[in-house]
Design a protein around this motif. Structure first.
Motif, PDB file in Angstrom:
ATOM      1  N   ARG A   1       1.092  -9.696 -11.081  1.00 34.80           N
ATOM      2  CA  ARG A   1       1.863  -9.287  -9.910  1.00 34.80           C
ATOM      3  C   ARG A   1       1.725  -8.213 -10.371  1.00 34.80           C
ATOM      4  O   ARG A   1       0.688  -6.929 -11.584  1.00 34.80           O
ATOM      5  CB  ARG A   1       3.211  -8.857 -11.327  1.00 34.80           C
ATOM      6  N   ASP A   2       1.596  -7.327  -8.543  1.00 37.27           N
ATOM      7  CA  ASP A   2       0.712  -6.143  -8.377  1.00 37.27           C
ATOM      8  C   ASP A   2       1.442  -5.249  -7.240  1.00 37.27           C
ATOM      9  O   ASP A   2       2.171  -6.100  -6.143  1.00 37.27           O
ATOM     10  CB  ASP A   2      -0.271  -6.135  -8.029  1.00 37.27           C
ATOM     11  N   ALA A   3       1.113  -4.168  -6.644  1.00 39.56           N
ATOM     12  CA  ALA A   3       1.607  -4.333  -5.175  1.00 39.56           C
ATOM     13  C   ALA A   3       0.497  -4.363  -4.161  1.00 39.56           C
ATOM     14  O   ALA A   3      -1.081  -4.668  -5.097  1.00 39.56           O
ATOM     15  CB  ALA A   3       1.395  -2.426  -5.192  1.00 39.56           C
ATOM     16  N   CYS A   4       0.559  -4.205  -2.997  1.00 42.44           N
ATOM     17  CA  CYS A   4      -0.719  -4.722  -2.154  1.00 42.44           C
ATOM     18  C   CYS A   4      -1.467  -3.492  -1.471  1.00 42.44           C
ATOM     19  O   CYS A   4      -0.278  -2.395  -0.914  1.00 42.44           O
ATOM     20  CB  CYS A   4      -1.255  -6.401  -2.336  1.00 42.44           C
ATOM     21  N   THR A   5      -1.662  -4.298  -0.215  1.00 36.01           N
ATOM     22  CA  THR A   5      -2.127  -3.589   0.988  1.00 36.01           C
ATOM     23  C   THR A   5      -0.268  -3.446   1.744  1.00 36.01           C
ATOM     24  O   THR A   5      -0.054  -3.798   1.907  1.00 36.01           O
ATOM     25  CB  THR A   5      -2.818  -4.059   1.881  1.00 36.01           C
ATOM     26  N   GLY A   6       0.004  -2.180   1.964  1.00 38.93           N
ATOM     27  CA  GLY A   6       1.005  -1.878   2.481  1.00 38.93           C
ATOM     28  C   GLY A   6       2.029  -1.803   1.781  1.00 38.93           C
ATOM     29  O   GLY A   6       3.359  -1.388   2.325  1.00 38.93           O
ATOM     30  N   ASP A   7       1.687  -1.639   1.030  1.00 40.74           N
ATOM     31  CA  ASP A   7       2.955  -1.360  -0.792  1.00 40.74           C
ATOM     32  C   ASP A   7       2.916   0.100  -0.845  1.00 40.74           C
ATOM     33  O   ASP A   7       3.822   0.990  -0.987  1.00 40.74           O
ATOM     34  CB  ASP A   7       3.378  -2.335  -1.561  1.00 40.74           C
ATOM     35  N   SER A   8       1.678   0.898  -0.320  1.00 40.29           N
ATOM     36  CA  SER A   8       1.405   2.180  -0.450  1.00 40.29           C
ATOM     37  C   SER A   8       2.493   3.154  -0.163  1.00 40.29           C
ATOM     38  O   SER A   8       2.500   2.597   0.604  1.00 40.29           O
ATOM     39  CB  SER A   8      -0.379   2.608   0.147  1.00 40.29           C
ATOM     40  N   GLY A   9       2.512   3.991  -1.137  1.00 43.52           N
ATOM     41  CA  GLY A   9       3.780   4.695  -0.881  1.00 43.52           C
ATOM     42  C   GLY A   9       4.801   5.227  -0.941  1.00 43.52           C
ATOM     43  O   GLY A   9       5.692   5.349  -1.390  1.00 43.52           O
TER      44      GLY A   9
ATOM     45  N   VAL B   1       4.423   6.501  -7.202  1.00 45.35           N
ATOM     46  CA  VAL B   1       4.182   6.481  -5.600  1.00 45.35           C
ATOM     47  C   VAL B   1       3.150   5.223  -5.696  1.00 45.35           C
ATOM     48  O   VAL B   1       1.625   5.195  -6.186  1.00 45.35           O
ATOM     49  CB  VAL B   1       3.580   7.343  -4.766  1.00 45.35           C
ATOM     50  N   VAL B   2       3.029   4.593  -4.961  1.00 46.51           N
ATOM     51  CA  VAL B   2       2.134   3.014  -5.076  1.00 46.51           C
ATOM     52  C   VAL B   2       0.751   3.810  -4.618  1.00 46.51           C
ATOM     53  O   VAL B   2       1.084   4.672  -3.463  1.00 46.51           O
ATOM     54  CB  VAL B   2       2.678   1.778  -4.255  1.00 46.51           C
ATOM     55  N   SER B   3      -0.876   3.948  -4.792  1.00 47.92           N
ATOM     56  CA  SER B   3      -1.515   4.464  -4.432  1.00 47.92           C
ATOM     57  C   SER B   3      -2.905   3.574  -4.206  1.00 47.92           C
ATOM     58  O   SER B   3      -3.608   4.118  -3.212  1.00 47.92           O
ATOM     59  CB  SER B   3      -1.992   5.902  -5.524  1.00 47.92           C
ATOM     60  N   PHE B   4      -3.062   3.074  -5.489  1.00 46.96           N
ATOM     61  CA  PHE B   4      -4.765   2.217  -5.143  1.00 46.96           C
ATOM     62  C   PHE B   4      -4.982   1.686  -6.085  1.00 46.96           C
ATOM     63  O   PHE B   4      -3.834   1.325  -7.047  1.00 46.96           O
ATOM     64  CB  PHE B   4      -5.747   3.354  -4.638  1.00 46.96           C
ATOM     65  N   GLY B   5      -6.029   0.726  -5.685  1.00 43.67           N
ATOM     66  CA  GLY B   5      -5.861  -0.393  -6.515  1.00 43.67           C
ATOM     67  C   GLY B   5      -7.555  -1.554  -5.836  1.00 43.67           C
ATOM     68  O   GLY B   5      -7.834  -1.145  -5.697  1.00 43.67           O
ATOM     69  N   ARG B   6      -7.838  -2.278  -7.025  1.00 39.05           N
ATOM     70  CA  ARG B   6      -9.379  -2.265  -6.530  1.00 39.05           C
ATOM     71  C   ARG B   6      -8.334  -4.619  -7.149  1.00 39.05           C
ATOM     72  O   ARG B   6      -8.142  -4.823  -7.406  1.00 39.05           O
ATOM     73  CB  ARG B   6     -10.087  -2.771  -7.421  1.00 39.05           C
ATOM     74  N   GLY B   7      -7.741  -4.701  -5.299  1.00 42.30           N
ATOM     75  CA  GLY B   7      -7.744  -5.826  -4.892  1.00 42.30           C
ATOM     76  C   GLY B   7      -6.062  -5.635  -5.480  1.00 42.30           C
ATOM     77  O   GLY B   7      -5.727  -4.411  -5.569  1.00 42.30           O
ATOM     78  N   CYS B   8      -5.961  -7.149  -5.662  1.00 47.93           N
ATOM     79  CA  CYS B   8      -3.906  -7.836  -5.298  1.00 47.93           C
ATOM     80  C   CYS B   8      -3.898  -8.399  -6.981  1.00 47.93           C
ATOM     81  O   CYS B   8      -4.792  -9.158  -6.930  1.00 47.93           O
ATOM     82  CB  CYS B   8      -3.173  -6.999  -4.407  1.00 47.93           C
TER      83      CYS B   8
HETATM   84  C1  4AZ Z   1      -4.019  -0.486  -0.462  1.00 48.70           C
HETATM   85  O1  4AZ Z   1      -4.176  -1.243   0.326  1.00 48.70           O
HETATM   86  C2  4AZ Z   1      -3.577  -1.268  -1.936  1.00 48.70           C
HETATM   87  N1  4AZ Z   1      -3.071  -3.108  -6.216  1.00 48.70           N
HETATM   88  C3  4AZ Z   1      -2.488  -0.823  -2.549  1.00 48.70           C
HETATM   89  C4  4AZ Z   1      -2.227  -0.620  -3.725  1.00 48.70           C
HETATM   90  C5  4AZ Z   1      -3.272  -2.067  -4.416  1.00 48.70           C
HETATM   91  C6  4AZ Z   1      -3.988  -2.516  -3.491  1.00 48.70           C
HETATM   92  C7  4AZ Z   1      -4.283  -1.764  -2.028  1.00 48.70           C
HETATM   93  C8  4AZ Z   1      -2.459  -2.231  -5.700  1.00 48.70           C
HETATM   94  O2  4AZ Z   1      -3.128   0.238   0.178  1.00 48.70           O
END
Ligand code: 4AZ
Length: 244
Positions: A196-204, A216-223
């Motif tokens: 369960r996680d945020a992923c690309t496009g969910d940032s912010g 605020v969704v910022s970053f991660g290694r993969g999802c």
């Molecule tokens: C992204 O690329 C990104 N798993 C955002 C959040 C997460 C990974 C990637 C968190 O914007």
């Protein structure tokens, strides 16, 4: 025999497709903006999803600094307000008739922001108009939170484009530090133990704890990888700077 084999095939297909549709923000379920009217999408003027955000005042959107940053050959530049739109009240971004699209009058990006892994990944957009939607107040972290967004449902899919949400466990600073060397205790928070996680496009986009905006969704290694929690900007750390 043929009939039985066919039935097994159908059952397997149903299982596989069920797993796929349950697999989104990553591991989430469909959501409706009517239930969380303060969640917004940030798009380009031609409707491409850039990021998520949250209405913290009728004309203010909290998002990530990297959402308003363009990487070019000469370094990083701020996106200009004219290139951005904020879409509110629209569950499915393809439904152009639903909700409101607002122009952006101004962009404030945290002055210390350099790159996501260094933190201070927060920005506030000022809209050209006040929006007729409920706002969300800032708050503190808890045991878990709900993250919402229109982004990818797995590492290599296109964005869902329809709003989804998922509940994620919030980890302690010490656990986050073990799993993410760039983690900054106090200024970031991390959440998720895989699946369960945020992923690309969910940032912010928003991480909501007890009805308040905690991250605020910022970053991660993969999802949604088992040992890679999602990293968020911890908003309580920026209350003075932000004035919310
Ligand atoms: C992204 O690329 C990104 N798993 C955002 C959040 C997460 C990974 C990637 C968190 O914007």
């Amino acid at each position: 025999m043929r009939g039985k084999r066919f039935a097994v095939l159908v059952a397997v297909m149903a299982l596989v497709s069920g797993a796929t549709s349950a697999d989104a923000i990553v591991g989430g379920t469909p959501a409706r903006v009517a239930d969380t009217p303060w969640v917004v999408a940030i798009t380009t003027t031609d409707g491409q999803l850039i990021c998520g955000g949250a209405l913290v005042a009728p004309d203010k959107v909290m998002t990530a600094a990297h959402c308003v940053t363009l990487k070019g050959v000469f370094g990083k530049n701020q996106r200009s307000p004219e290139q951005l739109r904020v879409v509110a009240g629209r569950t499915d971004l393809r439904n152009k008739g639903e909700g409101v699209e607002a122009a952006v009058a101004g962009v404030w990006r945290h002055p210390e922001y350099a790159e996501v892994t260094k933190g201070d990944d927060v920005a506030v957009l000022t809209l050209a108009q006040a929006l007729p939607y409920r706002t969300i107040a800032l708050g503190e972290v808890g045991a878990d939170g709900v993250v919402l967004g229109w982004g990818r449902t797995a590492e290599n899919t296109p964005p869902a484009m329809s709003l989804r949400k998922v509940t994620v466990p919030i980890l302690s600073d010490s656990e986050c530090l073990l799993k993410e060397p760039d983690y900054r205790p106090g200024a970031m928070l991390c959440a998720g133990r895989g699946g369960r996680d945020a992923c690309t496009g969910d940032s912010g986009g928003p991480l909501v704890v007890r009805g308040r905006l905690a991250g605020v969704v910022s970053f991660g290694r993969g999802c949604a990888r088992p040992d890679e929690p999602g990293v968020y900007t911890r908003l309580a750390n920026y209350r003075q700077t932000l004035g919310f």
